[in-house]
Scaffold this motif. Sequence first.
Motif, mmCIF file in Angstrom:
data_model
loop_
_atom_site.group_PDB
_atom_site.id
_atom_site.type_symbol
_atom_site.label_atom_id
_atom_site.label_comp_id
_atom_site.label_asym_id
_atom_site.label_seq_id
_atom_site.Cartn_x
_atom_site.Cartn_y
_atom_site.Cartn_z
ATOM 1 N N THR A 104 -8.231 13.733 -30.335
ATOM 2 C CA THR A 104 -8.795 14.435 -28.906
ATOM 3 C C THR A 104 -10.340 15.342 -29.155
ATOM 4 O O THR A 104 -10.807 15.251 -30.233
ATOM 5 C CB THR A 104 -7.895 14.835 -28.348
ATOM 6 N N GLU A 105 -10.686 15.489 -28.467
ATOM 7 C CA GLU A 105 -11.611 16.705 -28.193
ATOM 8 C C GLU A 105 -11.305 18.272 -28.746
ATOM 9 O O GLU A 105 -11.776 18.799 -29.558
ATOM 10 C CB GLU A 105 -12.558 17.423 -26.866
ATOM 11 N N THR A 106 -9.705 18.006 -28.876
ATOM 12 C CA THR A 106 -8.626 19.861 -29.205
ATOM 13 C C THR A 106 -8.655 19.116 -30.218
ATOM 14 O O THR A 106 -8.024 20.166 -31.363
ATOM 15 C CB THR A 106 -7.671 19.674 -28.228
ATOM 16 N N SER A 107 -8.528 18.667 -31.462
ATOM 17 C CA SER A 107 -8.178 17.544 -32.360
ATOM 18 C C SER A 107 -8.497 18.999 -33.308
ATOM 19 O O SER A 107 -10.032 18.871 -33.435
ATOM 20 C CB SER A 107 -8.191 16.585 -33.675
ATOM 21 N N THR A 108 -8.235 19.994 -34.213
ATOM 22 C CA THR A 108 -9.040 20.639 -35.662
ATOM 23 C C THR A 108 -9.433 19.595 -36.287
ATOM 24 O O THR A 108 -9.156 18.458 -36.841
ATOM 25 C CB THR A 108 -7.224 21.448 -35.977
ATOM 26 N N ASP A 109 -9.819 20.541 -37.300
ATOM 27 C CA ASP A 109 -11.112 19.781 -38.694
ATOM 28 C C ASP A 109 -10.104 18.886 -39.294
ATOM 29 O O ASP A 109 -9.857 17.619 -40.337
ATOM 30 C CB ASP A 109 -11.933 20.645 -39.747
ATOM 31 N N ASP A 110 -8.457 19.455 -39.781
ATOM 32 C CA ASP A 110 -7.601 19.162 -40.197
ATOM 33 C C ASP A 110 -7.224 18.271 -40.229
ATOM 34 O O ASP A 110 -7.051 16.760 -40.977
ATOM 35 C CB ASP A 110 -6.166 20.203 -41.091
ATOM 36 N N GLU A 111 -6.693 17.630 -39.010
ATOM 37 C CA GLU A 111 -5.774 16.635 -37.916
ATOM 38 C C GLU A 111 -7.374 15.324 -38.264
ATOM 39 O O GLU A 111 -7.038 14.144 -38.769
ATOM 40 C CB GLU A 111 -5.817 16.616 -37.067
#
Length: 126
Positions: A104-111
């Motif tokens: 999603t737009e709020t996903s982290t770089d790690d995800e």
Amino acid sequence: MADEPEVEQMHASPPAARIVRPYALTAGRTRTAVDLPLEATLRLDTSATRRAWADDVQGKIIGVLDTRSVAEVSALVQRPIGVVRVLLGDLVQQGFVHVQATLTETSTDDERFDLLERTLRGLRAL
């Protein structure tokens, strides 16, 4: 040496190869009601682990499915991605498999990195 008994053939001839067309596995369906992108992560419902599965494609999918992407499952069961998508869609509709949210737009770089790595692994295995 005519007095020796005939030696029976030690090995029977191998059975003829059975070819099952992909559309036969999905009853001719090419689409599913469930949106399953290649990178979608799937997980088994606990009800799926309590059921005895046949040794067919759905049973093989259940056997390898544990937080894997659609692409990874396709590679592991060695079936075309379209067939696996349809069968996975059936399993989702039956409640045996759940689709986890993709990025999603709020996903982290790690995800995002983890998703790319898993997708690449699945695609390479195809």
